[in-house]
Motif scaffolding. Structure first.
Motif, short mmCIF file in Angstrom:
data_model
loop_
_atom_site.label_atom_id
_atom_site.label_comp_id
_atom_site.label_asym_id
_atom_site.label_seq_id
_atom_site.Cartn_x
_atom_site.Cartn_y
_atom_site.Cartn_z
N CYS A 76 -39.13 -11.17 8.61
CA CYS A 76 -37.89 -10.40 8.53
C CYS A 76 -38.18 -8.90 8.64
CB CYS A 76 -37.17 -10.70 7.23
SG CYS A 76 -36.52 -12.39 7.11
N CYS A 77 -39.24 -8.45 7.99
CA CYS A 77 -39.64 -7.05 8.10
C CYS A 77 -40.02 -6.72 9.54
CB CYS A 77 -40.80 -6.76 7.16
SG CYS A 77 -41.41 -5.05 7.22
N ARG A 78 -40.71 -7.63 10.19
CA ARG A 78 -41.10 -7.42 11.58
C ARG A 78 -39.88 -7.31 12.49
NH1 ARG A 78 -45.36 -9.42 14.83
NH2 ARG A 78 -45.15 -8.47 16.89
N ILE A 144 -43.29 -2.36 2.28
CA ILE A 144 -43.25 -2.30 0.82
C ILE A 144 -41.89 -2.73 0.31
CG2 ILE A 144 -43.37 -0.74 -1.16
CD1 ILE A 144 -45.42 0.91 0.40
N MET A 145 -40.82 -2.24 0.96
CA MET A 145 -39.47 -2.58 0.53
C MET A 145 -39.22 -4.08 0.62
SD MET A 145 -36.66 -1.21 -0.62
CE MET A 145 -34.88 -1.41 -0.72
N PHE A 146 -39.62 -4.70 1.73
CA PHE A 146 -39.41 -6.13 1.89
C PHE A 146 -40.25 -6.94 0.90
CE2 PHE A 146 -37.26 -5.06 5.77
CZ PHE A 146 -36.47 -6.15 6.08
N SER A 147 -41.38 -6.39 0.46
CA SER A 147 -42.20 -7.10 -0.52
C SER A 147 -41.60 -7.01 -1.92
CB SER A 147 -43.62 -6.53 -0.52
OG SER A 147 -43.65 -5.21 -1.05
N LEU A 148 -40.76 -6.01 -2.17
CA LEU A 148 -40.20 -5.81 -3.51
C LEU A 148 -38.89 -6.54 -3.72
CD1 LEU A 148 -40.84 -1.96 -3.97
CD2 LEU A 148 -42.07 -3.85 -5.07
N THR A 149 -38.13 -6.76 -2.65
CA THR A 149 -36.79 -7.32 -2.79
C THR A 149 -36.37 -8.03 -1.52
OG1 THR A 149 -34.44 -6.74 -3.15
CG2 THR A 149 -35.80 -5.12 -2.03
N LEU A 150 -35.42 -8.95 -1.67
CA LEU A 150 -34.76 -9.49 -0.49
C LEU A 150 -33.96 -8.38 0.17
CD1 LEU A 150 -33.42 -12.87 -1.94
CD2 LEU A 150 -35.33 -12.57 -0.36
N CYS A 225 -35.14 -2.89 -7.79
CA CYS A 225 -36.36 -3.36 -7.12
C CYS A 225 -37.56 -2.44 -7.37
CB CYS A 225 -36.10 -3.49 -5.62
SG CYS A 225 -35.76 -1.94 -4.76
N GLY A 226 -37.32 -1.21 -7.81
CA GLY A 226 -38.42 -0.31 -8.13
C GLY A 226 -38.96 0.49 -6.97
#
Length: 286
Positions: A76-78, A144-150, A225-226
């Motif tokens: 999804c990030c890609r 980083i954003m995609f790893s922290l939250t949907l 999400c931090g």
């Protein structure tokens, strides 16, 4: 990323008025002239104007892509990164597709400037390095954003401002069924399917060369999400005016729903807010 020549405009064919077919021997009633009308020209014009005003607005184009299986969050990030690269190139904010531009620019930096170049070319090289550096940081921050939250939605806004951009691209990921690396589709095949759908829909065929302008990236995430780089915009509303393209991604086929984190982590999107990148990406021309 799939890359190629920018889209070209496809001229539309001529428009023909509807013609009534009359059977042989039939009598056609004469069409009354405008002078014989009992309605004044002013009222007629007013009626025409009201008819135009009451016509429904033109719907924004959209492209829907359904993947035959679950998709990983990294994929999804890609999708978001590749769409950003492609939009910037198609709108002439990058002189070459991102991969080619990065390869040529960083190779020149690595090999050293052994040939004296005109000042204008040197300036273009510095701008190229700056744009590539900003894009690389953007991609890292998105990861980083995609790893922290949907991330249910991503916006790419070109020109103007975040409330009234010249162009808006919305990537919807709400229909994605997220899975782990083992049960998810390969990212490369999903990217190919996404861009094949965009090319078939011919959504970039009528773009015109624009001057260098700013591009803002916004995305939704959980309010807690931090993340510390993207800035929360709690009251932001997606603009409804201007040109917009919606890209809607989903998953179908035989999917293990229990493996999809998005199916049971969030039953509502009420706790999700918009986040904005702290700076706009500046395009450049050769």
């Amino acid at each position: 990323m799939p890359c190629g020549a920018r889209g070209h405009s496809n001229p539309s064919g001529p428009l023909y008025a509807d013609r009534e077919v009359v059977a042989p021997g039939a009598v056609v009633a004469p069409v009354p002239t405008r002078a014989a009308s009992s309605v004044s020209p002013a009222l007629e014009r007013g009626g025409e104007m009201r008819a135009r005003q009451s016509s429904p607005p033109v719907a924004s184009p959209s492209v829907s892509v359904a993947f035959p299986g679950a998709v990983s969050r990294e994929s999804c990030c890609r999708f978001a990164c590749e769409l950003l690269k492609h939009v910037l190139y198609q709108w002439h904010q990058l002189p070459l597709p991102y991969e080619q531009l990065a390869r040529f620019c960083w190779r020149a930096v690595r090999d050293g400037d052994v040939i004296k170049k005109p000042p204008s070319m040197d300036l273009a090289s510095k701008k190229c390095q700056q744009v590539l550096t900003e894009l690389e940081e953007m991609f890292q921050r998105l990861e980083i954003m995609f790893s922290l939250t949907l991330v249910p939605r991503v916006l790419i806004l070109l020109g103007g401002n975040v409330m009234s951009p010249k162009e808006l691209y919305e990537l919807s990921l709400e229909g994605i069924c997220e899975g782990g690396a083992e049960e998810s589709l390969r990212t490369a095949s999903c990217v190919r399917k996404l861009f094949h759908s965009l090319f078939v829909a011919d959504v970039f065929s009528e773009l015109k060369a624009l001057p260098a302008m700013g591009t803002v990236v916004m995305l939704q995430g959980h309010r807690d999400c931090g993340v510390d780089w993207f800035r929360p915009k709690l009251n932001y509303k997606v603009p409804t005016r201007g040109r917009k393209l919606a890209v809607n991604l989903s998953c179908d086929g035989d999917i293990n729903r229990s493996a999809s984190a998005s199916q049971h982590v969030t039953s509502t999107w009420e706790d999700y807010v918009w986040f904005q990148a702290p700076a706009a990406l500046k395009g450049f021309h050769e």
